[in-house]
Design an enzyme around this catalytic site. Sequence first.
Site, mmCIF file in Angstrom:
data_model
loop_
_atom_site.group_PDB
_atom_site.id
_atom_site.type_symbol
_atom_site.label_atom_id
_atom_site.label_comp_id
_atom_site.label_asym_id
_atom_site.label_seq_id
_atom_site.Cartn_x
_atom_site.Cartn_y
_atom_site.Cartn_z
ATOM 1 N N LYS A 191 0.852 -1.186 0.000
ATOM 2 C CA LYS A 191 0.000 0.000 0.000
ATOM 3 C C LYS A 191 0.889 1.237 0.000
ATOM 4 O O LYS A 191 1.660 1.468 0.929
ATOM 5 C CB LYS A 191 -0.911 -0.001 1.228
ATOM 6 C CG LYS A 191 -1.827 1.217 1.316
ATOM 7 C CD LYS A 191 -2.713 1.145 2.557
ATOM 8 C CE LYS A 191 -3.591 2.372 2.696
ATOM 9 N NZ LYS A 191 -4.434 2.319 3.921
ATOM 10 N N LYS A 244 -2.355 -1.582 -3.547
ATOM 11 C CA LYS A 244 -3.176 -0.365 -3.505
ATOM 12 C C LYS A 244 -2.273 0.854 -3.651
ATOM 13 O O LYS A 244 -1.277 0.953 -2.924
ATOM 14 C CB LYS A 244 -3.934 -0.309 -2.167
ATOM 15 C CG LYS A 244 -4.836 0.911 -2.016
ATOM 16 C CD LYS A 244 -5.531 0.913 -0.659
ATOM 17 C CE LYS A 244 -6.445 2.128 -0.515
ATOM 18 N NZ LYS A 244 -7.070 2.204 0.822
#
Length: 323
Positions: A191, A244
């Site tokens: 992420k 992400k």
Amino acid sequence: MFRTRRLRKQEGIRRLVRETKLSVDDFIYPLFIEEGKNIETEIVSMPGIKRFSLDTISKELDEVVALNIPAVLLFGIPSEKDDQGTETWNDNGVMQQAIRFIKKNYPSLYVITDVCFCEYTSHGHCGIIHDNDVDNDATLVNIAKQVISHAKAGVDMVAPSGMMDGTIDMIRQSLDNTGFADLPIMGYSVKYSSAFYGPFRDAADSAPTFGDRKTYQMDPANRDEGMRRATFDDQEGADILMVKPALSYLDIIRDLKNNFDRPIACYNVSGEYAMIKAAAEKGWIDGEKVMMESLLSMKRAGADIIITYFAKEAAKLLGAKNK
């Protein structure tokens, strides 16, 4: 001369040789659930996406089920916040109530919860603050409390998003030791500290009140570090590995697909959604075609699962195409 165009001449042959296919089975739909009553508030920076209270969410869930979308990812917005985010492990908190409501009334839906603190803390960071930074190990203790509370409420999967080191190991041990060994974990394994999250912070009321998240979310310049982070999550027992954001990190999705024998997820985040919506509203692009092309690119890169705010719209198009 070999002519590759022979296999592009007609729609029939294009369908037969098509390498990548999108399905509604690929989608997880994020939902924002706010504590309170009579709440149905459109998020200005994310057209078509709303915050709901539990007494107004049934119409949305009815549509999700009717479209055969298999899973939802829940984000809770509490009415009260504090410096530790203690509402996250309140067994009667907004997330816990939402889990029980959906499992009771929509048993076919697979319910996943975002496990983090930024929506619940008064400072907007993803854990306990010491010396103006998130204290990794102190936060892990609270993460364990949160996931056990979600598990007791009946969640189907937990998805820790805070990027604390050792999170997956802490969650796996906590669940295993409290009778929830069968509960899977989807790690936000890679992420990035991304500018594409801006609209989400409007949606979840989670912007930090000071500083930024660069000490715990990853540097967008780093590719090899993503492999190291995913390796840690894999070794600690994550069942699904996630990247992400998605569109600017398709290379990372492919890296994970090539190197791990686990399902790979990606999160098509709020900024990616908002850009397409804004350009389509201006008439600069064909919004539906760009939406489907972007989702297809994530699948082609190697994502088995796509978390996307486009899930309903894409499901409608795929359904119409298959009739």
